[in-house]
Write an enzyme that holds these catalytic residues in place. Sequence first.
Site, PDB file in Angstrom:
ATOM      1  N   ARG A  37       0.824  -1.213   0.000  1.00 52.26           N
ATOM      2  CA  ARG A  37       0.000   0.000   0.000  1.00 52.26           C
ATOM      3  C   ARG A  37       0.861   1.267   0.000  1.00 52.26           C
ATOM      4  O   ARG A  37       0.455   2.289  -0.551  1.00 52.26           O
ATOM      5  CB  ARG A  37      -0.929   0.007   1.218  1.00 52.26           C
ATOM      6  CG  ARG A  37      -2.176  -0.814   0.986  1.00 52.26           C
ATOM      7  CD  ARG A  37      -3.064  -0.767   2.201  1.00 52.26           C
ATOM      8  NE  ARG A  37      -4.412  -1.218   1.888  1.00 52.26           N
ATOM      9  CZ  ARG A  37      -5.358  -1.399   2.810  1.00 52.26           C
ATOM     10  NH1 ARG A  37      -5.108  -1.148   4.074  1.00 52.26           N
ATOM     11  NH2 ARG A  37      -6.563  -1.801   2.457  1.00 52.26           N
ATOM     12  N   LYS A 178     -15.690 -14.811   5.569  1.00 55.47           N
ATOM     13  CA  LYS A 178     -16.652 -13.756   5.891  1.00 55.47           C
ATOM     14  C   LYS A 178     -17.769 -13.723   4.855  1.00 55.47           C
ATOM     15  O   LYS A 178     -17.818 -12.847   3.985  1.00 55.47           O
ATOM     16  CB  LYS A 178     -15.944 -12.405   5.954  1.00 55.47           C
ATOM     17  CG  LYS A 178     -14.991 -12.282   7.121  1.00 55.47           C
ATOM     18  CD  LYS A 178     -14.463 -10.860   7.182  1.00 55.47           C
ATOM     19  CE  LYS A 178     -13.151 -10.797   7.923  1.00 55.47           C
ATOM     20  NZ  LYS A 178     -12.368  -9.615   7.554  1.00 55.47           N
ATOM     21  N   GLY A 306      -7.816  -8.629   1.076  1.00 53.54           N
ATOM     22  CA  GLY A 306      -6.490  -8.898   1.637  1.00 53.54           C
ATOM     23  C   GLY A 306      -5.992 -10.320   1.438  1.00 53.54           C
ATOM     24  O   GLY A 306      -4.854 -10.530   1.018  1.00 53.54           O
ATOM     25  N   GLY A 329     -12.650  -4.063   2.054  1.00 47.91           N
ATOM     26  CA  GLY A 329     -14.040  -3.617   2.221  1.00 47.91           C
ATOM     27  C   GLY A 329     -14.458  -2.607   1.163  1.00 47.91           C
ATOM     28  O   GLY A 329     -15.584  -2.651   0.658  1.00 47.91           O
TER      29      GLY A 329
HETATM   30  C1  3PG Z   1      -8.486  -1.667   5.293  1.00 47.89           C
HETATM   31  O1  3PG Z   1      -7.393  -2.119   5.617  1.00 47.89           O
HETATM   32  O2  3PG Z   1      -9.436  -2.390   4.949  1.00 47.89           O
HETATM   33  C2  3PG Z   1      -8.648  -0.180   5.253  1.00 47.89           C
HETATM   34  O3  3PG Z   1      -7.445   0.457   5.521  1.00 47.89           O
HETATM   35  C3  3PG Z   1      -9.749   0.261   6.171  1.00 47.89           C
HETATM   36  O4  3PG Z   1      -9.465  -0.071   7.489  1.00 47.89           O
HETATM   37  P1  3PG Z   1     -10.651  -0.188   8.548  1.00 47.89           P
HETATM   38  O5  3PG Z   1     -11.457  -1.411   8.144  1.00 47.89           O
HETATM   39  O6  3PG Z   1     -10.024  -0.310   9.897  1.00 47.89           O
HETATM   40  O7  3PG Z   1     -11.510   1.047   8.415  1.00 47.89           O
END
Ligand code: 3PG
Length: 348
Positions: A37, A178, A306, A329
């Site tokens: 990232r 999930k 991820g 997400g």
């Molecule tokens: C992630 O890693 O999915 C984003 O950086 C958002 O993080 P968060 O789900 O803690 O808001």
Amino acid sequence: MTLPRSVREADVAGKVVLVRSDLNVPLEDGKVADDARIRASLPTLRLLLDEGAASIRVCSHLGRPKSDEDRAKYAIEPVRARLRELLPDERITVLENTRFDAGETKNDEGFARELAEGCDLYVNDAFGSAHRAHSSTEAVAHLLPAYAGLLLLAELENLGKLLGEVERPFVIVSGGAKVEDKVGVLQNLGSRADRVVIGGKMAEDVREHNPFTFDVLLPTDVVAASAFDKDAESRVAPWDDRPDGWLGLDIGPASAKAFGEVIRSAKTVFWNGPMGVFEWPRFAEGTFAVARAVADCDGFTVVGGGDSVRAVYEAGVADDVTWISTGGGASLELLEGKELPGVAAIPC
Ligand code: 3PG
Ligand code: MG
């Protein structure tokens, strides 16, 4: 999809620029364990430097700090150090973890004003956080002239292609644990796909209760394990003929072959979610087989989330995937057809 206005349109020479990147990366022993990232945030920063920005204040959240004790654990310093190594330039400063301010996750305007103070414009490049309406992703965009960064735009363009006319066959591969996170995406994209392939824990849930109106391809065999343990006794079995009490921790070889054939002959592929517990080598082969099939596919291939992204890197095939999303997400919500607050706040 109408794209937000690009940082390329901004006049940045001599300006102080606030940049929101998503530098929420995994840490290990106080060091950045995976800098993907951070590297993905560099093109926008380089552009701003090349265009003569006077200074650049980069901000990001890191983890989900809850208490004051979490402050040491989630301090931005390791991220700052890695960014400095990758892009040494005196004009760049990295602000402390935005979530250390209680206002951040409440989209508090007071905190947004603090961030905006002394800045001339705002660039949001944090695609991974675009589904969050937080001070640094949303409120601040109303206080400064706001622009979209290059990564944010590239994510919207590539993921957005899946929402429009695609080349067919269009295959969606889903898995992971999930399930509730992915049902929305599958409902939105699945009926437009030619084939929906489901493995992992998700396949078991779908067998119990199928929420979809379209047919799905499920595993015929599994790697069954006597316990949820990386060294558990294991053997390949038909999905419906496992020894009593045994768990399916990966798809079996016949399923991996069938899934691979469908994926290789596709013209468009979206993959989110592993086929099993691939962190454990004995249950990784199904997920890696899917990763290789996605890479072998000559079409437009997108991997999001991820775990699947990690699997693509671990399988050594990342270079052969068209687009690897930096959003988990955020990519799911976009593909569900939801508006992302961090994007909506930027003028078009
Ligand atoms: C992630 O890693 O999915 C984003 O950086 C958002 O993080 P968060 O789900 O803690 O808001
Ligand atoms: Mg390919």
